[in-house]
Enzyme design. Structure first.
Site, mmCIF file in Angstrom:
data_model
loop_
_atom_site.group_PDB
_atom_site.id
_atom_site.type_symbol
_atom_site.label_atom_id
_atom_site.label_comp_id
_atom_site.label_asym_id
_atom_site.label_seq_id
_atom_site.Cartn_x
_atom_site.Cartn_y
_atom_site.Cartn_z
ATOM 1 N N TYR A 131 0.849 -1.193 0.000
ATOM 2 C CA TYR A 131 0.000 0.000 0.000
ATOM 3 C C TYR A 131 0.882 1.239 0.000
ATOM 4 C CZ TYR A 131 -4.969 -0.805 0.204
ATOM 5 O OH TYR A 131 -6.254 -1.077 -0.136
ATOM 6 N N ASP B 240 -5.834 13.049 -25.674
ATOM 7 C CA ASP B 240 -5.811 11.667 -25.187
ATOM 8 C C ASP B 240 -5.022 10.847 -26.212
ATOM 9 O OD1 ASP B 240 -6.348 9.017 -24.645
ATOM 10 O OD2 ASP B 240 -8.463 9.333 -24.179
ATOM 11 N N LYS C 103 -1.061 0.038 -25.165
ATOM 12 C CA LYS C 103 -1.391 -0.070 -26.604
ATOM 13 C C LYS C 103 -0.085 -0.001 -27.405
ATOM 14 C CE LYS C 103 -6.151 1.646 -26.130
ATOM 15 N NZ LYS C 103 -6.320 2.306 -24.814
HETATM 16 N N1 DSN Z 1 -10.977 -0.078 -25.640
HETATM 17 C C1 DSN Z 1 -9.971 0.748 -26.256
HETATM 18 C C2 DSN Z 1 -9.869 0.515 -27.718
HETATM 19 O O1 DSN Z 1 -10.072 -0.604 -28.128
HETATM 20 O O2 DSN Z 1 -9.551 1.419 -28.467
HETATM 21 C C3 DSN Z 1 -10.170 2.161 -25.950
HETATM 22 O O3 DSN Z 1 -10.272 2.323 -24.574
#
Ligand code: DSN
Length: 418
Positions: A51, A197, A226
């Site tokens: 924590y 974003d 990503k």
């Molecule tokens: N779920 C994501 C996407 O597939 O682009 C965005 O948050």
């Protein structure tokens, strides 16, 4: 993993099945990637037990000296990677990063202008069924119906009429670069704050193949999993003068204890992204997307905006006798995993859609290049042109499996050079 196999074979078997699925399928979901073995190891480390509410050296618990080091390492690396004045690496996800960013500069009821979800925007950019749409007064801009590119003149006009306190840009299905200079000028013309974003394109920005929003935006939010190829998570970058508001919006306003194992894994991923090999990886993502897009078009398919500048493209089936959902299912049956997507001005429902979104970050991580993209695009077109042909389905499934066997997951050499 051996501990799990001994103590909980049922849970272990789920991991094994998922590992096998990821290994034998090709991920074409534009928002997914395969993180490195080092990132995975950090997410599974003992830091998960700690924590650490608060920030480095200002915690509400004892015993934080090493997790302080982890967070400071992540902060230093992400600021260097993007040239940011301030960073917060505690958001658990992109949605939480956006929630905190809004809270830092808005009060409920304030006006926000963002990209239409149906035109490629994101749920947290004002979706009526999302916290953003419920807490704030959103209006949306979109793309031009013919070019499928953001209509900046219409956006400027809309900003003048709507007078937002915050202008939001960024998208989950927009295949083109953003004009950051123009977006900044539009925000300035109505004295709005400008937030970008960058969740989808963060890795491309880090790798120098996408323009950076940093000189223009007041706040930049992102996910880390990503194109950036890190662990699942979020982050916020901002100008120095917003540091206090951003930090208090993340904790204590929006979250409690940070996930220190994820923060360590973010630090590892940022370290990887600072290596020269990551620049080569991002260049290859874009080259692969361009090849995939060109081949699909040569085979007679329409892509939104006529192609791509980045890692993704959206196939437009409005003139075809197939829905996005049918296409997704047909491709999944041969091991090509993508997702249905609304296209701008879609007449089909969100559960059917007229689009299919494809992306190259995950396949590029495995080391696939232009030759494999040409092969994949041929399989996509063959399958979509004969979705009920079962012998063809079986043949294509075995071709996909054979290709994946040549490009294993978590191969240290491939991850390094990809
Ligand atoms: N779920 C994501 C996407 O597939 O682009 C965005 O948050």
């Amino acid at each position: 993993m051996s501990a799990l196999s001994h103590t909980d074979p049922e849970a272990f078997a789920i991991v094994e099945r998922e590992q096998r699925r990821q290994s034998e399928d090709i991920v074409l979901i534009a928002s997914e990637n395969h993180c490195s073995a080092a990132v995975l190891e950090a997410t599974g480390s003992v830091l998960t037990d700690k924590y650490a509410e608060g920030y480095p050296h200002k915690r509400y618990y004892g015993g934080c000296e090493y997790v302080d080091e982890a967070e400071e390492l992540a902060l230093a690396r992400v600021k260097e990677l993007f040239g940011a004045e301030h960073a917060n690496v505690q958001p658990h996800a992109g949605a939480m990063a956006n929630m905190a960013a809004y809270a830092a500069v808005l009060t409920p009821g304030d006006r926000v202008l963002a990209m239409n979800l149906n035109h490629g925007g994101h749920l947290t950019h004002g979706g009526g069924f999302n916290f953003s749409g419920k807490l704030y007064d959103f209006a949306w801009y979109g793309v031009d119906e013919a070019s499928h590119r953001i209509d900046y003149d219409a956006l400027q006009q809309q900003a003048l009429e709507f007078r937002p306190k915050l202008l939001v840009a960024g998208a989950s299905a927009y295949p083109r670069f953003f004009d950051f200079e123009r977006l900044r000028a539009i925000a300035d013309s109505v004295e709005a704050c400008f937030m970008f974003d960058m969740a989808h394109v963060a890795g491309l920005i880090a790798g120098g193949v996408h323009p950076s929003p940093l000189p223009y935006a007041d706040i930049v939010t992102s996910t880390t999993h990503k194109t950036l190829r890190g662990p699942r998570g979020g982050l916020i970058l901002s100008r120095a003068e917003l540091a206090k508001s951003i930090n208090s919006a993340v904790f204590p306003y929006m979250q409690g204890g940070p996930f220190m194992h994820q923060i360590l894994a973010k630090a590892v991923a940022f370290g990887e992204a600072l290596q020269p090999s990551f620049r080569a990886y991002s260049q290859q993502i874009v080259a692969n997307a361009a090849t995939l897009a060109a081949n699909l078009q040569e085979r007679g398919y329409t892509l939104l905006s006529g192609g791509t500048d980045n890692h993704l493209m959206v196939m437009d089936f409005r003139e075809k006798d197939i829905t996005g959902r049918e296409a997704q299912e047909a491709l999944e049956s041969i091991g090509l995993v993508a997702n249905k997507n609304l296209v701008p001005f879609d007449t089909r429902s969100p559960t059917q859609t007229s689009g299919l979104r494809l992306g190259t970050p995950a396949s590029t991580t495995r080391g696939m290049r232009e030759a494999e993209m040409r092969q994949i695009s041929d399989w996509i077109c063959d399958r979509l042109s004969a979705p009920t042909d079962e012998p063809l389905q079986g043949h294509l499934r075995s071709e996909v499996t054979a290709l994946t066997a040549r490009f294993p997951l978590h191969n240290a050499e491939q991850v390094a050079v990809a």
